[in-house]
Scaffold this active site. Structure first.
Site, PDB file in Angstrom:
ATOM      1  N   PHE A   1      76.837  28.754  66.288  1.00  0.00           N
ATOM      2  CA  PHE A   1      75.754  29.737  66.253  1.00  0.00           C
ATOM      3  C   PHE A   1      74.372  29.102  66.290  1.00  0.00           C
ATOM      4  O   PHE A   1      73.404  29.755  66.662  1.00  0.00           O
ATOM      5  CB  PHE A   1      75.880  30.632  65.005  1.00  0.00           C
ATOM      6  CG  PHE A   1      75.322  30.012  63.740  1.00  0.00           C
ATOM      7  CD1 PHE A   1      73.954  30.034  63.480  1.00  0.00           C
ATOM      8  CD2 PHE A   1      76.159  29.396  62.823  1.00  0.00           C
ATOM      9  CE1 PHE A   1      73.440  29.452  62.329  1.00  0.00           C
ATOM     10  CE2 PHE A   1      75.648  28.811  61.674  1.00  0.00           C
ATOM     11  CZ  PHE A   1      74.281  28.834  61.434  1.00  0.00           C
TER      12      PHE A   1
ATOM     13  N   SER B   1      81.710  23.313  62.903  1.00  0.00           N
ATOM     14  CA  SER B   1      81.896  22.678  61.595  1.00  0.00           C
ATOM     15  C   SER B   1      83.083  21.712  61.640  1.00  0.00           C
ATOM     16  O   SER B   1      83.966  21.827  62.486  1.00  0.00           O
ATOM     17  CB  SER B   1      82.125  23.756  60.539  1.00  0.00           C
ATOM     18  OG  SER B   1      83.275  24.505  60.885  1.00  0.00           O
TER      19      SER B   1
ATOM     20  N   CYS C   1      72.386  20.568  63.163  1.00  0.00           N
ATOM     21  CA  CYS C   1      73.340  19.505  62.817  1.00  0.00           C
ATOM     22  C   CYS C   1      72.625  18.174  62.655  1.00  0.00           C
ATOM     23  O   CYS C   1      73.173  17.239  62.106  1.00  0.00           O
ATOM     24  CB  CYS C   1      74.406  19.381  63.883  1.00  0.00           C
ATOM     25  SG  CYS C   1      73.725  18.839  65.438  1.00  0.00           S
TER      26      CYS C   1
HETATM   27  P1  NAD Z   1      81.949  27.161  63.188  1.00  0.00           P
HETATM   28  O1  NAD Z   1      82.819  25.958  63.111  1.00  0.00           O
HETATM   29  O2  NAD Z   1      82.111  28.228  62.171  1.00  0.00           O
HETATM   30  O3  NAD Z   1      82.110  27.873  64.620  1.00  0.00           O
HETATM   31  C1  NAD Z   1      82.035  27.147  65.825  1.00  0.00           C
HETATM   32  C2  NAD Z   1      82.859  27.889  66.882  1.00  0.00           C
HETATM   33  O4  NAD Z   1      84.220  27.926  66.458  1.00  0.00           O
HETATM   34  C3  NAD Z   1      82.417  29.329  67.101  1.00  0.00           C
HETATM   35  O5  NAD Z   1      82.483  29.618  68.486  1.00  0.00           O
HETATM   36  C4  NAD Z   1      83.452  30.127  66.319  1.00  0.00           C
HETATM   37  O6  NAD Z   1      83.701  31.400  66.867  1.00  0.00           O
HETATM   38  C5  NAD Z   1      84.690  29.262  66.407  1.00  0.00           C
HETATM   39  N1  NAD Z   1      85.556  29.397  65.224  1.00  0.00           N
HETATM   40  C6  NAD Z   1      85.171  29.698  63.961  1.00  0.00           C
HETATM   41  N2  NAD Z   1      86.237  29.729  63.143  1.00  0.00           N
HETATM   42  C7  NAD Z   1      87.316  29.445  63.899  1.00  0.00           C
HETATM   43  C8  NAD Z   1      88.714  29.313  63.621  1.00  0.00           C
HETATM   44  N3  NAD Z   1      89.205  29.493  62.394  1.00  0.00           N
HETATM   45  N4  NAD Z   1      89.534  29.000  64.644  1.00  0.00           N
HETATM   46  C9  NAD Z   1      89.051  28.812  65.874  1.00  0.00           C
HETATM   47  N5  NAD Z   1      87.744  28.918  66.198  1.00  0.00           N
HETATM   48  C10 NAD Z   1      86.883  29.226  65.221  1.00  0.00           C
HETATM   49  O7  NAD Z   1      80.440  26.607  63.216  1.00  0.00           O
HETATM   50  P2  NAD Z   1      79.106  27.447  63.139  1.00  0.00           P
HETATM   51  O8  NAD Z   1      78.946  27.977  61.753  1.00  0.00           O
HETATM   52  O9  NAD Z   1      79.006  28.381  64.277  1.00  0.00           O
HETATM   53  O10 NAD Z   1      78.038  26.286  63.410  1.00  0.00           O
HETATM   54  C11 NAD Z   1      77.526  25.451  62.397  1.00  0.00           C
HETATM   55  C12 NAD Z   1      78.307  24.153  62.325  1.00  0.00           C
HETATM   56  O11 NAD Z   1      78.255  23.489  63.580  1.00  0.00           O
HETATM   57  C13 NAD Z   1      77.721  23.172  61.317  1.00  0.00           C
HETATM   58  O12 NAD Z   1      78.778  22.565  60.629  1.00  0.00           O
HETATM   59  C14 NAD Z   1      76.978  22.173  62.190  1.00  0.00           C
HETATM   60  O13 NAD Z   1      76.819  20.895  61.618  1.00  0.00           O
HETATM   61  C15 NAD Z   1      77.873  22.126  63.373  1.00  0.00           C
HETATM   62  N6  NAD Z   1      77.160  21.627  64.537  1.00  0.00           N
HETATM   63  C16 NAD Z   1      77.423  20.354  64.929  1.00  0.00           C
HETATM   64  C17 NAD Z   1      76.744  19.823  66.000  1.00  0.00           C
HETATM   65  C18 NAD Z   1      77.017  18.434  66.456  1.00  0.00           C
HETATM   66  O14 NAD Z   1      76.542  18.076  67.509  1.00  0.00           O
HETATM   67  N7  NAD Z   1      77.773  17.615  65.737  1.00  0.00           N
HETATM   68  C19 NAD Z   1      75.803  20.594  66.705  1.00  0.00           C
HETATM   69  C20 NAD Z   1      75.571  21.903  66.275  1.00  0.00           C
HETATM   70  C21 NAD Z   1      76.263  22.409  65.187  1.00  0.00           C
END
Ligand code: NAD
Length: 499
Positions: free
Chosen positions: A152, A229, A284
């Site tokens: 997001f 995440s 992130c």
């Molecule tokens: P999230 O892990 O909740 O969601 C990421 C994606 O996974 C979304 O498209 C979501 O719909 C999907 N998803 C969520 N739960 C799922 C499940 N149980 N099974 C399968 N798919 C699922 O992450 P978020 O809250 O959208 O984003 C924030 C996180 O992303 C933070 O931890 C941040 O550090 C990380 N992030 C990392 C980077 C990087 O480059 N390392 C960059 C941006 C964000």
């Protein structure tokens, strides 16, 4: 909320409602109300998108590199011209302030520009006469249908890290953006069509675990690029790998900034505030922990506190410095960590829970928060908070600071603030982190280097964009060729050797 508009998927160059009747609300976080619904794909809906991408692949990979490049050039021009529209979408669904939304788009545009150089990037190599009369050359070819799953916090930039390169290299794409702020993905897909992209090359499917699982296990999907995440990244990596796919899964972070006594404390304080509270800490690469060497800790905290007092929290459309958090649930989770830290013995120097926002009272507000003396055993230190909470941990010197960073489960980004070149050089050599800033607090590499962390911040061995991105979205063939000549005849069952 039946009177709200519903955002469709984007399949085969057009909006598609799919068969699933499930939807989820999309909020305006600055007002705390749902502004639209988004469709949540079923496994069958995901299959429809993959089928469209698969059908589009042969013609797209057969399209000249020059033509593919020209679509990217046009997309770049359109995106530049209309970036204000996209920024307004980002602010309305994510909440980040408009200037920050513009910055997100600019960093995404960098990757589009990098993808415009695909003719050079995808060149193979040629060795003449490796054995008498034999030449060897290597080719880089696209993988096929590639899957992208984005988080997001960067609804435009993270998809832009991947799809321009994948498409310029000749792949076709199914993108599953975050269901929390899904509109940017449709907007960009529509713009790609306007730029001349054939239908089916870029498809957007909205949804949650059901859509993601369908993508991870679909036999026609060649690779998965995930950002989110750490627990989900690990799951994605394991599931997609077990299903035979190439995977890059970028996870969460806890980024430390080490401030040595010889640093310019004004610059360090500016950097800590900018990197800690920009985008409400939902980056992130945000700095979430400042490791302050004892000798300067009090002075640094005073400077940080002074700067925090000038920050205006409120609606991103009103020229504020910091917007709301993404949802009420997330805001409550982040503010819960302030209680945890205090209960564990930390000092709450600035408490954002009482903030008076310049915005609707129902927005998901939490003001900038500063914690001092956060114990390393506290969940406020060990967990990724992902909000506007900056923790100070006091250390006795470089070695202790380095040990703390290297003991973290995460290794996304870090920064050192110092005027000692030798210390900085030692740090870049000794720290177990993928992206390092030397007097730079958010060291996101430019598009022609690659982005990615170490340890639980990246599963798989391919970083995003840059040279790693090209390698990820192509696979190599090595061709050994001889044009027949009578002198090449004769039987020889030995392993080929060069003569
Ligand atoms: P999230 O892990 O909740 O969601 C990421 C994606 O996974 C979304 O498209 C979501 O719909 C999907 N998803 C969520 N739960 C799922 C499940 N149980 N099974 C399968 N798919 C699922 O992450 P978020 O809250 O959208 O984003 C924030 C996180 O992303 C933070 O931890 C941040 O550090 C990380 N992030 C990392 C980077 C990087 O480059 N390392 C960059 C941006 C964000």
């Amino acid at each position: 909320m039946t009177d709200l508009p519903t955002l469709d998927h984007w399949i085969n160059g057009a909006p598609a409602s799919g068969a699933s009747t499930r939807t989820a609300p999309v909020f305006d976080p600055a007002r705390g109300v749902a502004q639209k619904n988004v469709r949540m794909a079923s496994t069958a809906d995901l299959g429809t998108a993959v089928a469209a991408a698969r059908a589009a692949f042969p013609a797209w990979r057969g399209t000249s590199i020059a033509k593919r490049q020209s679509v990217l050039f046009t997309f770049r021009e359109l995106l530049n011209k209309r970036s204000g529209e996209l920024a307004a979408i980002l602010t309305s669904e994510h909440g980040k302030v408009l200037s920050d939304a513009g910055g997100e788009i600019a960093r995404g545009l960098e990757v589009v520009e990098f993808a415009c150089s695909m003719p050079t990037l995808i060149k193979g190599e040629y060795s003449e006469n490796v054995s008498t009369g034999i030449d060897v050359y290597s080719l880089k070819q696209p993988l096929g249908v590639v899957g992208i799953i984005s988080p997001f916090n960067f609804p435009a930039m993270v998809p832009l890290w991947f799809f321009p390169l994948a498409i310029a290299a000749g792949n076709t794409v199914v993108l599953k953006p975050s269901e929390k702020d899904p509109s940017a993905a449709n907007w960009m897909a529509e713009l790609m069509k306007e730029a001349g992209l054939p239908d089916g090359v870029l498809n957007v499917v909205h949804g949650d675990k059901e859509a993601v699982d369908a993508l991870l296990t679909h036999p026609d999907v060649a690779s998965i690029s995930f950002v989110g995440s750490t627990p989900i990244a690990r799951y994605i990596y394991e599931t997609a790998s077990a299903n035979g796919k190439r995977v890059q899964a970028l996870g969460g972070a806890k980024n430390h900034m080490l401030v040595l006594p010889d640093a310019d404390l004004d610059l360090a304080a500016d950097a800590a505030v900018n990197a800690g509270f920009g985008s409400a800490g939902e980056r992130c690469m945000a700095i979430s922990v400042v490791l302050a060497v004892d000798a300067v800790a009090d002075a640094l905290i005073e400077k940080i506190t002074e700067r925090m007092a000038t920050l205006k929290t409120g609606d991103g459309r009103r020229g504020c410095d910091m917007g709301p958090l993404i949802t009420g649930v997330h805001r409550d989770k982040v503010s819960g960590y302030i209680d945890v830290a205090a209960a564990d013995g930390a000092t709450v120097v600035v408490d954002g829970r009482g903030v008076t926002p310049d915005g609707d009272a129902n927005g998901f507000w939490l003001g900038p928060t500063l914690l001092d003396k956060v114990p390393l055993g506290s969940a406020a230190y060990t967990d990724e908070i992902f909000g506007p909470v900056l923790s100070i941990v006091r250390v006795d010197g470089y070695e202790q600071g380095l040990d703390i960073i290297n003991s973290s489960q995460y290794g996304n980004g870090t920064a050192i603030f110092t005027n000692d070149g030798g210390a900085a050089r030692r740090f870049q050599n000794e720290v177990s982190v993928g992206m390092i800033g030397i007097n730079v607090p958010i060291p996101v590499p430019v598009a022609y280097h690659s982005f990615g962390g170490w340890k639980e911040s990246l599963f798989g061995d391919a970083k995003a964009y840059g040279p790693s991105g090209i390698a990820f979205f192509t696979r190599e063939k090595a061709v050994t060729s001889r044009w027949l000549d009578p002198s090449h005849g004769g039987l020889n069952l030995g392993f080929p050797q060069h003569d």
